[in-house]
Design an enzyme around this catalytic site. Sequence first.
Site, PDB file in Angstrom:
ATOM      1  N   LYS A  83      -2.847   6.350   1.412  1.00 54.48           N
ATOM      2  CA  LYS A  83      -2.618   6.818   2.775  1.00 54.48           C
ATOM      3  C   LYS A  83      -1.675   8.007   2.716  1.00 54.48           C
ATOM      4  O   LYS A  83      -0.461   7.852   2.703  1.00 54.48           O
ATOM      5  CB  LYS A  83      -2.026   5.677   3.613  1.00 54.48           C
ATOM      6  CG  LYS A  83      -2.709   5.550   4.953  1.00 54.48           C
ATOM      7  CD  LYS A  83      -2.327   4.322   5.705  1.00 54.48           C
ATOM      8  CE  LYS A  83      -2.685   4.479   7.164  1.00 54.48           C
ATOM      9  NZ  LYS A  83      -4.127   4.606   7.425  1.00 54.48           N
TER      10      LYS A  83
ATOM     11  N   ARG B  71       0.840  -1.207   0.000  1.00 54.32           N
ATOM     12  CA  ARG B  71       0.000   0.000   0.000  1.00 54.32           C
ATOM     13  C   ARG B  71       0.870   1.250   0.000  1.00 54.32           C
ATOM     14  O   ARG B  71       0.508   2.257  -0.623  1.00 54.32           O
ATOM     15  CB  ARG B  71      -0.939  -0.041   1.206  1.00 54.32           C
ATOM     16  CG  ARG B  71      -2.067   0.977   1.123  1.00 54.32           C
ATOM     17  CD  ARG B  71      -3.106   0.747   2.206  1.00 54.32           C
ATOM     18  NE  ARG B  71      -2.533   0.869   3.533  1.00 54.32           N
ATOM     19  CZ  ARG B  71      -3.181   0.583   4.664  1.00 54.32           C
ATOM     20  NH1 ARG B  71      -4.436   0.145   4.615  1.00 54.32           N
ATOM     21  NH2 ARG B  71      -2.596   0.726   5.829  1.00 54.32           N
TER      22      ARG B  71
END
Length: 342
Positions: free
Chosen positions: A183, A81
């Site tokens: 993120k 991620r």
Amino acid sequence: MTKNIDWGNLGFEYTAADYRVTATYKDGKWSELKLTDDPTVHISECAGVLQYAQTVFEGLKAYRTSEGKIYTFRPDLNAQRLIDSANRLVIPAVPEEMFMEALDMLVKANEEWIPPYGSGATLYIRPFIYGSGPVIGVAPAPEYEFRMMCMPVGPYFKGGAKPIVIKVSDLDRAAPHGTGNIKAGLNYAMSLHAGEIAHAEGFSENMYLDAATRTCVEETGGANFIFITKDGKVVTPKSKSDSILPSVTRRSLMIVAKDILGLETEQREVLFEEVPEFAECGLCGTAAVISPVGKINDHGKEIAFPSGMEEMGPTIKKLYDTLTGIQMGTIEAPEGWIHEIK
Ligand SMILES: *Cc1c(COP(=O)(O)O)cnc(C)c1O
């Protein structure tokens, strides 16, 4: 050996542990990883991170098991991620092997900061990459720093998990096809104001709906939703416009539900309109695993879940106990979910 800390009374606050891992990106390549005891950074006043918010981060935890082993939970998903987040903000990605090496180095070096088994506290690990080199014309920074730091954090729920009350926000978290699925600090900066409003009105969190139509449930500022239907199905929202952050906790809970607990699962668009029909609601993320939601306030109109305001609903409790058991080493983990630090 562990530090002499009152583990049970720790909150979720920054503490400078003894060591952090760093690497710098210059002339098209990453340097070797280095351990340092310096908790400060020294960068250009014109750094990409300071001028144009070029920074991405991750969050994961290390746990001490009853047998004294040190476990991390699916860190390969955090590594992947972070790569996806970095690519989106034109930040050089840290390869998965380098991320894993940094993780091992960091946790081993700070072993004394890992809370004892049974204390409820855990070691929170924060990897991040930011533009450290100067830019004034809008462009990606010429240099970057990767840093991984950690700190002990207290049990999220002191004295049991009490359901929270959240509100439907009038501000949006993420634009359709924007940066909601990565993120990045920028998503959090713009959620701060909505958070302040919610807190001032006495709510714990905001529920964000899809920004384009305000008809579908997306997520909160830092956690994904799961809902339980009255017939025990586990449902999690799918975004119309790819603006939900792919939570490791939520993805893992969906697998636990299906493969371990034998529940039916569904990832689909969830209309806000259908929320009153669910039996239970929870927020999933690394920090709390699942926070039960008791009520959602929609501009003064209250949706109260049958699970009530006293405790977690029964299905969410089962999911919570199973996943935390896996993380703490008391329940056998699916293949590849635990990375032990040796
Ligand atoms: C980090 C984060 C989550 C939770 O993800 P986990 O991988 O489960 O910790 C959910 N939503 C947002 C916006 C986040 O930044």
